[in-house]
Design an enzyme around this catalytic site. Structure first.
Site, mmCIF file in Angstrom:
data_model
loop_
_atom_site.group_PDB
_atom_site.id
_atom_site.type_symbol
_atom_site.label_atom_id
_atom_site.label_comp_id
_atom_site.label_asym_id
_atom_site.label_seq_id
_atom_site.Cartn_x
_atom_site.Cartn_y
_atom_site.Cartn_z
ATOM 1 N N ASN A 9 0.723 -1.143 -0.151
ATOM 2 C CA ASN A 9 -0.014 -0.066 0.024
ATOM 3 C C ASN A 9 0.810 1.241 -0.034
ATOM 4 O O ASN A 9 1.183 1.547 1.084
ATOM 5 C CB ASN A 9 -0.899 -0.090 1.121
ATOM 6 C CG ASN A 9 -1.645 1.350 1.507
ATOM 7 O OD1 ASN A 9 -1.871 2.048 0.473
ATOM 8 N ND2 ASN A 9 -2.174 1.417 2.441
ATOM 9 N N LYS A 11 0.175 4.216 -0.410
ATOM 10 C CA LYS A 11 -0.640 5.420 0.190
ATOM 11 C C LYS A 11 -0.211 6.590 -0.684
ATOM 12 O O LYS A 11 -0.645 6.392 -1.898
ATOM 13 C CB LYS A 11 -0.144 5.928 1.572
ATOM 14 C CG LYS A 11 -0.447 4.535 2.453
ATOM 15 C CD LYS A 11 -0.190 4.791 3.865
ATOM 16 C CE LYS A 11 -0.511 3.403 4.884
ATOM 17 N NZ LYS A 11 -0.159 3.666 6.169
ATOM 18 N N HIS A 94 -9.848 1.051 5.136
ATOM 19 C CA HIS A 94 -8.377 1.329 5.778
ATOM 20 C C HIS A 94 -8.913 2.148 6.922
ATOM 21 O O HIS A 94 -9.642 3.217 6.761
ATOM 22 C CB HIS A 94 -7.582 1.699 4.824
ATOM 23 C CG HIS A 94 -6.283 1.670 5.214
ATOM 24 N ND1 HIS A 94 -5.641 2.988 6.011
ATOM 25 C CD2 HIS A 94 -5.024 0.956 5.122
ATOM 26 C CE1 HIS A 94 -4.335 2.762 6.336
ATOM 27 N NE2 HIS A 94 -3.807 1.363 5.812
ATOM 28 N N GLU A 96 -7.284 4.871 7.783
ATOM 29 C CA GLU A 96 -6.918 6.317 7.382
ATOM 30 C C GLU A 96 -8.241 6.624 6.506
ATOM 31 O O GLU A 96 -8.657 7.789 6.874
ATOM 32 C CB GLU A 96 -5.600 6.397 6.356
ATOM 33 C CG GLU A 96 -4.606 6.194 7.206
ATOM 34 C CD GLU A 96 -3.398 5.746 6.383
ATOM 35 O OE1 GLU A 96 -2.265 5.401 6.807
ATOM 36 O OE2 GLU A 96 -3.589 5.911 5.097
ATOM 37 N N GLU A 165 -5.457 -4.770 11.092
ATOM 38 C CA GLU A 165 -4.611 -3.787 11.108
ATOM 39 C C GLU A 165 -4.846 -2.916 12.389
ATOM 40 O O GLU A 165 -5.616 -1.763 12.184
ATOM 41 C CB GLU A 165 -4.382 -2.898 9.778
ATOM 42 C CG GLU A 165 -5.652 -2.455 9.327
ATOM 43 C CD GLU A 165 -5.857 -1.163 8.241
ATOM 44 O OE1 GLU A 165 -4.455 -0.937 7.928
ATOM 45 O OE2 GLU A 165 -6.570 -0.443 8.204
ATOM 46 N N GLY A 171 2.222 2.835 10.793
ATOM 47 C CA GLY A 171 3.124 4.237 10.818
ATOM 48 C C GLY A 171 3.669 4.724 11.933
ATOM 49 O O GLY A 171 3.726 5.789 12.214
ATOM 50 N N SER A 211 2.959 -1.496 10.442
ATOM 51 C CA SER A 211 4.403 -1.043 10.718
ATOM 52 C C SER A 211 5.296 -2.564 10.351
ATOM 53 O O SER A 211 6.112 -2.865 11.109
ATOM 54 C CB SER A 211 4.873 -0.835 11.952
ATOM 55 O OG SER A 211 4.320 0.522 12.283
#
Length: 253
Positions: A9, A11, A94, A96, A165, A171, A211
């Site tokens: 991914n 991003k 996701h 985010e 996740e 991150g 991560s």
């Protein structure tokens, strides 16, 4: 055994030309045939990734899609548009998208349904925040997200991918430990077996994301995961190839 997957991914990183260079390098790497490698670039780089996918023995994925097939939705991308670019997998829900763009469980569910109708494979992302984990709400959160996204038949459910996740590990350089990952995998697999059948539950790939890097992929592979959703560590093609090979070796594939 479920399909083993390593999903990159990117991003909001890489231009069209940078994506082309990445795929050219990836094509020189030896990727394990037992693992399906998926590259999820920004929408503007999908064409470059699609052009290089065959040579690199990888599949094309998208980071998002609309909940509607078409219409007056400025800035949205439909499943049909993605299919035209040979996209096979699409990330849905996701963290985010949920936290920064306000995507609700209902929107995520609508996307899953539309993707299945379009013969695309949804990669359903689930996970709890740090506050929810500290409050012992991990199971409640995962069950809520699964309940919302999976009003599906057993046949439909068997065509999805799930990515656990934990939001607190994305991150942040923090990774869930083996006990935490295993517990989440077992919870999700038990949920699927109870809602559908044990055979369906075993057929659905469940990935870990948060991560993931070269330093922890071997230990993560000791957990009952079917692959990983990789963020920052996927931005370098050699690193991502090494990570994929390390996963295959650790899993003895």
């Amino acid at each position: 055994m479920a399909q083993q997957l390593m999903i990159a991914n990117w991003k909001m990183n890489k231009t069209h030309d940078q994506a082309k260079d990445y795929m050219d390098i990836l094509a020189q790497e030896r990727l394990p045939s037992q693992v399906e490698v998926v590259i999820c670039p920004p929408f503007t780089a999908l064409g470059a990734v699609a052009a290089g996918a065959k040579a690199s023995l990888s599949m094309v994925g998208a980071q998002n899609c609309s909940w509607a097939a078409s219409g007056a939705l400025t800035g949205e991308i439909s499943p049909e548009m993605l299919m035209a670019l040979t996209v096979k997998y699409v990330l849905v829900g996701h963290s985010e998208r949920r936290s920064l763009f306000g995507e609700s469980d209902d929107i995520v569910a609508r996307k899953v349904q539309l993707l299945l109708q379009s013969a695309l494979i949804p990669v359903l992302c689930l996970g709890e925040t740090e506050q929810e984990r500290d409050g012992n709400l991990t199971e409640e959160v995962l069950r809520r997200q699964l309940d919302a996204a999976l009003p599906l038949t057993s046949d439909e459910a068997s065509k999805i991918v799930i990515a656990y996740e934990p939001v607190w590990a994305i991150g942040t350089s923090r990774t869930a430990n083996g006990e935490q990952v295993t517990a989440a995998m077992q919870l999700i697999r038990h949920y699927l077996a109870t809602k559908y059948t044990a055979a369906t539950a075993e057929a659905i790939p469940i990935l870990y994301g948060g991560s993931v890097n070269l330093g922890n992929i071997a230990s993560l592979a000791e957990c009952p995961i079917d692959g990983a959703l990789v963020g920052g560590a996927s931005l370098n093609p050699q690193d991502f190839a090494n990570l994929t090979r390390s996963f295959a070796v650790a899993k003895e594939l």
